[in-house]
Design an enzyme around this catalytic site. Structure first.
Site, short mmCIF file in Angstrom:
data_model
loop_
_atom_site.label_atom_id
_atom_site.label_comp_id
_atom_site.label_asym_id
_atom_site.label_seq_id
_atom_site.Cartn_x
_atom_site.Cartn_y
_atom_site.Cartn_z
N LYS A 174 0.52 -1.26 0.40
CA LYS A 174 -0.03 0.13 0.24
C LYS A 174 1.02 1.43 0.04
O LYS A 174 1.70 1.08 0.66
CB LYS A 174 -0.97 0.14 1.35
CG LYS A 174 -1.80 -1.05 1.13
CD LYS A 174 -2.83 -1.23 2.51
CE LYS A 174 -1.64 -0.95 3.48
NZ LYS A 174 -3.11 -1.68 4.89
N THR A 206 -9.48 9.36 7.06
CA THR A 206 -8.84 7.85 6.49
C THR A 206 -8.61 6.90 7.78
O THR A 206 -7.82 5.98 6.89
CB THR A 206 -7.14 8.24 5.57
OG1 THR A 206 -6.34 9.03 6.56
CG2 THR A 206 -7.08 8.96 4.64
N GLY A 208 -8.97 3.81 8.79
CA GLY A 208 -9.51 1.89 8.97
C GLY A 208 -9.71 2.36 7.32
O GLY A 208 -10.30 0.29 7.14
N THR A 209 -8.15 2.64 7.05
CA THR A 209 -8.57 2.38 5.09
C THR A 209 -8.23 0.56 5.04
O THR A 209 -8.04 -0.07 4.20
CB THR A 209 -7.60 3.23 4.21
OG1 THR A 209 -6.27 3.23 5.17
CG2 THR A 209 -8.30 4.44 4.27
N GLY A 210 -6.99 0.67 5.86
CA GLY A 210 -6.09 -0.52 5.59
C GLY A 210 -6.62 -1.80 6.07
O GLY A 210 -7.08 -2.74 5.46
N CYS A 211 -7.66 -1.92 6.84
CA CYS A 211 -8.17 -2.88 7.83
C CYS A 211 -9.92 -2.51 6.72
O CYS A 211 -10.05 -3.94 6.22
CB CYS A 211 -9.08 -2.57 9.19
SG CYS A 211 -8.51 -1.93 9.92
#
Length: 263
Positions: A174, A206, A208-211
């Site tokens: 990412k 942004t 929680g974008t990874g989860c």
């Protein structure tokens, strides 16, 4: 029904990340979300104010209850927190018997709070990376796992290749932490690479974008999509969720997970 995703991750009381984001993403992309909660966090857009680990035997019991009855077409791991939880979750991936695992090596919350003990980084490197059908690190996580600097696309590529060599079957590097006017995510497999690129959205929302991205990928894999298609679908879903963020909270606000139902 295909699309069953068992999520092993922490709870976010603010609803923007963790189990709450995972359930929303899997549901919005047509999957069925089940959970084994690894920790309860006291959290909002301003930060993580407390972390309460769930006992190891309770984590395991949750996961086995789901696997033995409902089953799973994909697993997704998020916040694990400690060496002991990493070891237990690695065992649960094995227990699931070949079900592909999307491993999000969660280490630090958006606000900067640590979510993985330093000692557990080696456990993630040793136990989770080789079990990952798809590993989804951001730049700081990839640096911690590989020891390589990730400051540009070449760095993303080098770190991703190192993680493949460490046993991950695919790596989605990412690029949100990499400077530049565009954000580049790089999907690396033994067959080559896929570049996903978009203009950077200037926003503080942004959280929680990874989860969300990892769970969206897991939903696609669980539905039987090929990996490149699953990742592309997940990537497009998250990009639009960022653009439509509702502006909640005073800090790092959540995405709009439910944008598909609003048209």
């Amino acid at each position: 029904m295909k699309g069953r995703v068992l999520i092993l991750a922490g709870s976010d009381s603010g609803g923007g990340a963790g189990i709450q984001a995972d359930i929303k993403a899997v549901t919005m992309l047509g999957g069925f979300a089940a959970t084994a909660i690894t920790a309860i966090t006291i959290q909002n857009t301003l930060g993580v104010h407390g972390v309460h680990p769930v006992p190891l035997e309770v984590i395991e019991a949750q996961a086995k209850a789901v696997l033995d009855d409902i089953g799973a077409d994909a697993l997704k791991t998020g916040m694990l927190g400690s060496v002991e939880v990493v070891e237990r979750v690695a065992g649960l991936i094995d227990y699931a018997g070949g079900v592909p695992a999307v491993v999000d090596p969660v280490m630090i919350a958006k606000g900067g709070s640590p979510l993985l003990a330093d000692a557990a980084v080696e456990a993630v490197r040793r136990l989770m990376v080789p079990r990952a059908a798809l590993l989804t690190p951001n730049a700081p996580e990839a640096e911690a796992l590989t020891g390589l600097e990730v400051a540009d696309l070449d760095g993303q590529r080098r770190a991703g290749e190192a993680l493949l060599n460490m046993g991950a079957r695919a790596v989605l590097m990412k690029g949100g932490h990499v400077p530049g006017a565009t954000v580049v995510d790089l999907l690396l497999t033994a067959d080559g690479e896929t570049v996903l690129e978009s203009e950077r959205v200037e926003t503080r929302h942004t959280h929680g974008t990874g989860c969300t991205l990892a769970s969206a990928c897991a939903a696609g894999i669980a539905k039987g999509l090929s990996l490149p298609v699953a990742v592309a679908e997940a990537w497009a879903y998250v990009a639009e969720a960022i653009r439509r963020a509702p502006g909640l909270g005073q800090g790092h606000g959540p995405l709009d997970h439910a944008w598909p139902v609003r048209g």
